[in-house]
Each structure stands twice: as structure tokens, then as C-alpha cells.
Write a protein that holds these residues in place. Structure first.
Motif, PDB file in Angstrom:
ATOM      1  N   ILE A  91      21.269 -23.563   1.385  1.00 34.01           N
ATOM      2  CA  ILE A  91      21.478 -23.287  -0.030  1.00 34.01           C
ATOM      3  C   ILE A  91      20.549 -22.169  -0.461  1.00 34.01           C
ATOM      4  N   GLU A  92      20.871 -21.559  -1.585  1.00 33.10           N
ATOM      5  CA  GLU A  92      19.958 -20.585  -2.184  1.00 33.10           C
ATOM      6  C   GLU A  92      18.822 -21.348  -2.841  1.00 33.10           C
ATOM      7  N   LYS A  93      17.597 -21.037  -2.442  1.00 31.10           N
ATOM      8  CA  LYS A  93      16.442 -21.786  -2.932  1.00 31.10           C
ATOM      9  C   LYS A  93      15.710 -20.999  -4.013  1.00 31.10           C
ATOM     10  N   THR A  94      15.180 -21.732  -4.974  1.00 33.79           N
ATOM     11  CA  THR A  94      14.356 -21.112  -6.008  1.00 33.79           C
ATOM     12  C   THR A  94      12.897 -21.474  -5.711  1.00 33.79           C
ATOM     13  N   ALA A  95      12.280 -22.345  -6.479  1.00 36.53           N
ATOM     14  CA  ALA A  95      10.887 -22.716  -6.220  1.00 36.53           C
ATOM     15  C   ALA A  95      10.808 -23.694  -5.050  1.00 36.53           C
ATOM     16  N   VAL A  96       9.829 -23.477  -4.168  1.00 41.33           N
ATOM     17  CA  VAL A  96       9.516 -24.405  -3.078  1.00 41.33           C
ATOM     18  C   VAL A  96       8.004 -24.575  -3.061  1.00 41.33           C
ATOM     19  N   ARG A  97       7.569 -25.833  -3.082  1.00 38.27           N
ATOM     20  CA  ARG A  97       6.138 -26.089  -3.228  1.00 38.27           C
ATOM     21  C   ARG A  97       5.710 -27.314  -2.434  1.00 38.27           C
ATOM     22  N   PHE A  98       4.472 -27.321  -1.966  1.00 37.93           N
ATOM     23  CA  PHE A  98       3.794 -28.571  -1.649  1.00 37.93           C
ATOM     24  C   PHE A  98       3.162 -29.036  -2.958  1.00 37.93           C
ATOM     25  N   VAL A 122      19.555 -28.626  -7.876  1.00 39.81           N
ATOM     26  CA  VAL A 122      18.999 -29.853  -7.325  1.00 39.81           C
ATOM     27  C   VAL A 122      17.515 -29.676  -7.013  1.00 39.81           C
ATOM     28  N   ARG A 123      16.834 -30.801  -6.955  1.00 44.03           N
ATOM     29  CA  ARG A 123      15.457 -30.843  -6.472  1.00 44.03           C
ATOM     30  C   ARG A 123      15.399 -31.887  -5.370  1.00 44.03           C
ATOM     31  N   LEU A 124      14.947 -31.473  -4.200  1.00 45.64           N
ATOM     32  CA  LEU A 124      14.840 -32.350  -3.045  1.00 45.64           C
ATOM     33  C   LEU A 124      13.369 -32.653  -2.778  1.00 45.64           C
ATOM     34  N   HIS A 125      13.088 -33.893  -2.433  1.00 43.64           N
ATOM     35  CA  HIS A 125      11.720 -34.330  -2.141  1.00 43.64           C
ATOM     36  C   HIS A 125      11.622 -34.791  -0.689  1.00 43.64           C
ATOM     37  N   ILE A 126      10.630 -34.282   0.035  1.00 44.70           N
ATOM     38  CA  ILE A 126      10.306 -34.756   1.377  1.00 44.70           C
ATOM     39  C   ILE A 126       8.841 -35.192   1.358  1.00 44.70           C
ATOM     40  N   CYS A 150      13.914 -37.857   3.291  1.00 43.25           N
ATOM     41  CA  CYS A 150      14.394 -36.785   2.425  1.00 43.25           C
ATOM     42  C   CYS A 150      15.261 -37.385   1.326  1.00 43.25           C
ATOM     43  N   TRP A 151      15.010 -36.936   0.091  1.00 39.52           N
ATOM     44  CA  TRP A 151      15.661 -37.528  -1.075  1.00 39.52           C
ATOM     45  C   TRP A 151      16.132 -36.448  -2.052  1.00 39.52           C
ATOM     46  N   TYR A 152      17.292 -36.714  -2.668  1.00 41.97           N
ATOM     47  CA  TYR A 152      17.689 -36.015  -3.893  1.00 41.97           C
ATOM     48  C   TYR A 152      17.450 -36.978  -5.034  1.00 41.97           C
ATOM     49  N   LEU A 153      16.811 -36.493  -6.093  1.00 42.53           N
ATOM     50  CA  LEU A 153      16.535 -37.302  -7.279  1.00 42.53           C
ATOM     51  C   LEU A 153      17.092 -36.597  -8.504  1.00 42.53           C
ATOM     52  N   ASN A 154      17.826 -37.313  -9.320  1.00 44.85           N
ATOM     53  CA  ASN A 154      18.327 -36.749 -10.574  1.00 44.85           C
ATOM     54  C   ASN A 154      17.196 -36.806 -11.596  1.00 44.85           C
ATOM     55  N   HIS A 171       4.088 -34.060  -1.416  1.00 41.47           N
ATOM     56  CA  HIS A 171       5.516 -33.902  -1.152  1.00 41.47           C
ATOM     57  C   HIS A 171       5.835 -32.426  -0.957  1.00 41.47           C
ATOM     58  N   LEU A 172       6.798 -32.160  -0.081  1.00 41.02           N
ATOM     59  CA  LEU A 172       7.441 -30.846  -0.027  1.00 41.02           C
ATOM     60  C   LEU A 172       8.610 -30.926  -1.006  1.00 41.02           C
ATOM     61  N   VAL A 173       8.604 -30.059  -2.024  1.00 44.88           N
ATOM     62  CA  VAL A 173       9.594 -30.116  -3.101  1.00 44.88           C
ATOM     63  C   VAL A 173      10.399 -28.823  -3.084  1.00 44.88           C
ATOM     64  N   ILE A 174      11.714 -28.973  -2.952  1.00 46.34           N
ATOM     65  CA  ILE A 174      12.620 -27.838  -2.782  1.00 46.34           C
ATOM     66  C   ILE A 174      13.610 -27.807  -3.936  1.00 46.34           C
TER      67      ILE A 174
END
Length: 241
Positions: A91-98, A122-126, A150-154, A171-174
Motif C-alpha cells: 500500500i501507499e504509506k504515509t507516516a510510519v513510526r516506532f 488505515v493504521r496498522l499496529h505491530i 499484526c492488527w488493524y484498529l478502527n 509498537h511499529l505503527v503504519i
């Protein structure tokens, strides 16, 4: 709407932990929303506005001319396994952070508006590091997220976090933009998907936004999503002059 998804994908938490540990501790920055938490909540930017590791804003693309403003920061080049993880998500990613929440820290109840699958982002959490005393609540449900899962959270729904353990949570947040690859991945039957209707959803959005949400719900092709789309369609039609 999808409330959350626990994917069957498992990543190597030990390798992620190793890469976090080798990054300079001086690069961690306090989360920009200073009024939204108590204690220490910090971020390391792997992908940021203009590729600047000092820019820890995570503006949603709807507020910007386009997601093309986000670029990899020099930190990502130091994290080859983390990059493998990011590349898995096509996917096209915007912010990615630890993101690191210190022991005793609290993220206050809040919502992240428009940050959900149905509206296109979406925001994914690892989880990279966690502990059994970590309290993460999405609405009234506590989610226990194991390291490497790995999780998707609304996160447009109310959520809050408290670290009652003695170790930091990382968390790694994508953040990324919904596309056909992601729709197919979300709909794979091997994942654990939890849906929840949102009372009053129609009243919260403009008529154009409502039509977009209905279209996204139809793409899910599930009984729950179709039922919610039908309800929104009926409410939309009933509100026409």
C-alpha cells in the motif's frame, strides 16, 4: 464497520527489538499531542513529512495536498528487517513510526477522525515490546496484542491506553491508503475480523462522505457490512427533500 482485525501474519519481534535498540536514544521525540497523554509517549519517525526524522506529525492525507509529501527518513535505512515488514504491505504509506509508551504513562481517551478502512485510510499496529499489564481499550473491549502480531484498529472509535507494567511498550505503527491489495488482504478468511455497527454514523458525515462510506461497505461483501450499508442508504434516502 470493521472494529478491528487480528491478522494471521506473525513478524519476528526479536529482530524488530534489535533494530529499535540500535537506534540512537537521543532521536526519540515526545508525541506532538502534549495534551493527549500523561507521562512519556515518544516516537521515532521511519517515514515522515518531507522525510524529516524531526517531523513527528502524522497528518492524515485528507488534510494535505497528497500522500506524496511523506518520504522515508534516514532511520529506515538502519532497519532492514523493519523495511521488509513495511514492504509486505503493498500500500501507499504515509507516516510510519516506532511509538514508545513508558511505564506508568497514559494515553487519554480520544478518537482519530476518519482513520478507518471504510473511509480510505488505515493504521496498522505491530507490537514490538509489550507486557501483560498493558491496558489497551478500543471502546469497551480490552485488546491483548502479543509481540510480533499484526492488527488493524478502527481508531476513529474511542480508545485509550495505560501502561501499568514495569517495561516500555513499543509498537511499529503504519499509516497507509486503502487499495485493492489491502481490500483483498482484509477479506482473507484466515484473519479474525470483528465488525461493529456505529450508531448515528449517518449524522456524523456529509452526504458525499456517507455515499463514500456506503460504497466502501459494499466492497467488504459481508453480511454485517451489507446490513450497515442498507441502513445508511435508507437513512440517506429518507433525509432527502
Amino acid at each position: 464497520m470493521i472494529q478491528y482485525i487480528q491478522f494471521d501474519q506473525q513478524f519476528d519481534a526479536a529482530r524488530l527489538q534489535q533494530e529499535v535498540a540500535q537506534l540512537a536514544t537521543t532521536l526519540w521525540q515526545a508525541h506532538y499531542n502534549r495534551g493527549g497523554y500523561e507521562g512519556s509517549w515518544q516516537t521515532l519517525q521511519l517515514r515522515a513529512l518531507h522525510g524529516l526524522p524531526t517531523n513527528n506529525a502524522a497528518n492524515h492525507p485528507g488534510w494535505l495536498p497528497g500522500a506524496e509529501l511523506f518520504h522515508d527518513t534516514p532511520l529506515l535505512a538502519q532497519c532492514p528487517y523493519t523495511k521488509e515488514v513495511l514492504d509486505f504491505f503493498q500500500i501507499e504509506k504515509t507516516a510510519v513510526r516506532f511509538m514508545q509508551l513508558a511505564p506508568g504513562a497514559v494515553i487519554k481517551p480520544h478518537r482519530d477522525p476518519d482513520l478507518n478502512f471504510e473511509q480510505g485510510e488505515v493504521r496498522l499496529h505491530i507490537p514490538v515490546l509489550t507486557n501483560p499489564q498493558l491496558q489497551f481499550y478500543l471502546e469497551e473491549e480490552r485488546l491483548v496484542m502479543e509481540e510480533g502480531s499484526c492488527w488493524y484498529l478502527n481508531l476513529s472509535r474511542p480508545h485509550h491506553v495505560k501502561n501499568e507494567g514495569r517495561t516500555a511498550r513499543v509498537h511499529l505503527v503504519i499509516d497507509g491508503i486503502v487499495n485493492e491489495w489491502l481490500r483483498s488482504y482484509f477479506l482473507a478468511p484466515r484473519h479474525r475480523v470483528v465488525h461493529r455497527a456505529t450508531p448515528g454514523l449517518v449524522e456524523q458525515h456529509s452526504r458525499d462522505d456517507q455515499r463514500k462510506i456506503i460504497a466502501q461497505l459494499r466492497l467488504l461483501q459481508t453480511a454485517t457490512a451489507d446490513k450497515l450499508a442498507d441502513e445508511m442508504q435508507a437513512a440517506l434516502a429518507g433525509g432527502q427533500a
